[in-house]
Design an enzyme around this catalytic site. Structure first.
Site: not given
Length: 315
Positions: A26, A51, A72, A74, A179-180, A202, A300, A303
């Site tokens: 944008s 995920k 939690s 996702n 960290g995946g 983070e 990422s 939700n």
């Protein structure tokens, strides 16, 4: 350990099942940041987050009779949908303070949900016990080679799409819990776009990876809750993910809850996408970072409860 050949194999398993999410931009976001900003919209992935990639790849590779996962929300939804599509049972262990929309969606996808108190109960112990009792295969949220490989397919797409946009050098900001996603993208970019370097992002108070990178050794968070960025609140990086992050990633970025909410609202207004707070920390870091050159931010997940969206837009 995950390597690039595993990411390539994951891409083959995910073909026709996962979405190739867009890389958005944008002019107004570029103006806010003072540089070119590209946003990888994984919030548009199936189940609303990246995920699904890792869950589908792990279940497809292992072919279990039934699965169990802790999340939690996702990862829970990614595993629940993957199991449903595969026709196998899924048990999901979720913290009792997870957003209601994530708990409800996981149940709606056909999984059995087991709630726990993240401050006083050990989810790993619960998962190990139920796995043994019911003969289920544990699909870990990040510290699992097949899961990391699945998340790495997002990095393959970033490499291709960035090249199409004329971006071959720059920083890639990635929301980071265990960290995946961070390690998977870093491995993919090492092979396909070495001029793009990953920086973990983070929330304040849960910046174990940033502190680990600065200290040169793995650090742990003192608290396990207390941020609206619930999707990336974890005790520490994984045994598999941390060595990759340490080898390939640049300095970690730390973002306040307020900055995440602001990024959430800007994404809604200027990109017309919905990002949850944990998924917005990379965009928040991209908008505030110093230095020159283009940046890529991974959105990422998307939700979030309506109340959180209203809070972000009102703020």
């Amino acid at each position: 350990m995950t390597d690039f050949t595993m990411i390539e194999a994951a891409a083959g398993r995910l073909a026709g099942h996962a979405r190739r999410t867009p890389l958005l931009s944008s002019p107004l976001l570029d103006e806010v940041a003072g540089r070119r900003v590209l946003v990888k919209a994984e919030c548009l992935q199936r189940t609303g987050s990246f995920k699904f990639r890792g869950a589908w790849n792990a279940i497809s590779a292992l072919e279990p009779a039934g699965v169990i996962a802790f999340s939690s929300g996702n990862h829970a939804q990614g595993v629940a949908l993957s199991a449903r599509l595969k026709g196998i049972a899924a048990v999901i262990i979720m913290p009792s303070d997870a957003p209601a929309i994530k708990i409800n969606n996981t149940r709606a996808l056909g999984a059995e949900v087991v709630l726990y108190d993240r401050e006083n109960e050990d989810r790993d112990e619960i998962g190990a016990r139920l796995s043994a009792e019911r003969g289920l295969t544990l699909i870990k949220p990040f510290d699992m080679a097949e899961v990391i490989a699945g998340q790495g397919t997002c990095g393959l797409e970033i490499a291709e799409q960035a090249a199409e946009a004329g971006v071959t050098e720059g920083r890639v900001f990635v929301p980071c819990g265990g960290g995946g996603l961070t390690s998977g993208i870093a491995l993919a970019l090492e092979a396909k776009a070495p001029g793009l370097r990953v920086h973990p992002c983070e929330p304040e108070g849960f910046d174990d990876v940033a502190r680990s990178l600065a200290a040169g050794e793995l650090q742990r968070n003192a608290a396990l809750s207390g941020s609206i960025c619930d999707a990336i609140v974890t005790p520490q990086a994984g045994e598999m993910t941390w060595p990759v992050i340490q080898r390939l990633c640049g300095a970690g970025q730390v973002v306040s809850d307020e900055a995440a909410l602001n990024a959430l609202a800007l994404a809604h207004d200027h990109l017309k996408i919905v990002i949850e707070p944990g998924g917005a920390v990379a965009l928040a870091a991209a908008l505030a970072c110093e230095g020159d050159g283009p940046v890529i931010a991974v959105a990422s997940g998307g939700n979030l409860d309506r109340a959180m969206m209203v809070r972000a837009l009102d703020a």
